[in-house]
Design a protein around this motif. Structure first.
Motif: not given
Length: 365
Positions: A203-205, A210-218
């Motif tokens: 949420w903070v990022l 405005c630098e969201p992290p990439p989605a976690a690997p499946a």
């Protein structure tokens, strides 16, 4: 008369806020004064312009005189109708709407109740309204030493209670500061059973930098909801981070989330987690050490990306489109840098005087 009325009610000029121009051209077309008055009114009031704003449009003051546009913003923010802007923008950007749907686990948090749930978004809305009304600097979103509580929230925060309605209170001498220690943020970034350092960091990022992290690997297994006796959530995360597939993202996210671990899933302050002391220290990706919510808030507030991200969030809300493309990000950065040391009304005025707000363009085939 019936046919005439029907044609009026079905007209796009009645149903929609029509902005004229060539819909097939990608070139920017300036809005007329009436169109600008309408766009401004729906931004700050969520409704049509009043007679004073229409008079300014008729005199072509809004496009010809930046000072007249500033004066219109100041006047409209003083009007009670601006509450719609507060609730809508805060509801979307600061996730106050989501707070109403959060329900903590009854067994884990027996004191959580509907009175607390409904008070959470009201606190943040009143807080954000005060930042604008008092012309507070942008950084006060994170660093303000005041908030608004009713009796239920006062009880939750360990403050003097007895007030039925919301009252402004000082947070000096308490572990709370700004948005990141308010109930609404802490709840929407938690699970019903436990906190979520990942959700809080994400949420903070995304919302503040405005630098969201990439989605976690499946292929990554989920964390356990039940902690082993004597183990803290931080220890579970450190074991999780040992997986090479997880390490890259968690090295960025975990210090942000851990800095907020003194607050549990329902927002209560704590020094112990599952029988062990809470460890809220860490180091951000740029090497900045943080220990606890206050130091995290100070680090984010001093980050050059904070003002840029806030401007991007406001532009997105005001114009109704994203600013995710590289050139759009650069444009939002220009607006943000221009007001990085300014106030919340300064930001609003910069947005309504921006080319993005004052022009429209079609979409070339």
């Amino acid at each position: 008369l019936g046919a005439a009325l029907k044609s009026v009610l079905l007209s796009p000029h009645f149903v929609y806020r029509v902005e004229l121009g060539d819909p097939s051209s990608s070139a920017a077309t300036p809005l007329s004064d009436y169109e600008l008055a309408t766009r401004l009114s729906y931004l700050l009031w969520g409704s049509m312009p009043d007679s004073q704003l229409l008079d300014a449009a008729e005199a072509k003051q809004l496009t010809a005189a930046p000072a007249a546009l500033d004066a219109a913003v100041d006047r409209m923010l003083l009007d009670p109708k601006s509450q719609g802007f507060i609730e809508s923008f805060a509801g979307q950007w600061l996730s106050t709407r989501d707070a109403l749907s959060f329900v903590a686990n009854e067994e884990k948090f027996p004191t959580y109740d509907d009175a607390l749930r409904t008070a959470m978004p009201q606190e943040t809305n009143l807080f954000f309204k005060a930042l604008i009304a008092e012309k507070q600097p942008l950084t006060q979103l994170l660093l303000a030493d005041f908030s608004f509580v009713n009796d239920r929230l006062a009880q939750q925060y360990g403050l003097p209670g007895g007030q039925k309605d919301f009252t402004r209170v000082s947070l000096a001498g308490t572990p709370r500061v700004g948005l990141l220690t308010q109930e609404s943020f802490l709840a929407v970034t938690s699970y019903p059973m436990r906190t979520s350092p990942v959700k809080r960091a994400d949420w903070v990022l995304e919302h503040l930098l405005c630098e969201p992290p990439p989605a976690a690997p499946a292929t990554v297994p989920p964390l356990t909801e039940v902690l082993p006796p004597g183990a803290t959530l931080r220890q579970i995360f450190e074991a999780h981070r040992a997986n090479p597939a997880c390490a890259a993202c968690h090295q960025i996210m975990d210090p942000i989330g851990f800095a907020l671990e003194n607050f549990d899933a329902m927002g209560s302050y704590r020094t112990m987690d599952n029988g062990a002391a809470v460890e809220a220290s860490g180091q951000l990706a740029d090497g900045t050490p943080v220990n606890g919510a206050r130091e995290l808030a100070e680090a984010i507030a001093s980050d050059a990306d904070f003002a840029i991200c806030v401007a991007k969030q406001m532009l997105t809300f005001a114009v109704g489109r994203s600013f995710g493309a590289p050139e759009a990000k650069a444009y939002a950065a220009g607006v943000g840098v221009s007001v990085k040391d300014g106030t919340w009304p300064d930001l609003l005025k910069a947005v309504v005087k921006s080319e993005a707000f004052q022009t429209r363009r079609g979409e070339a085939p």
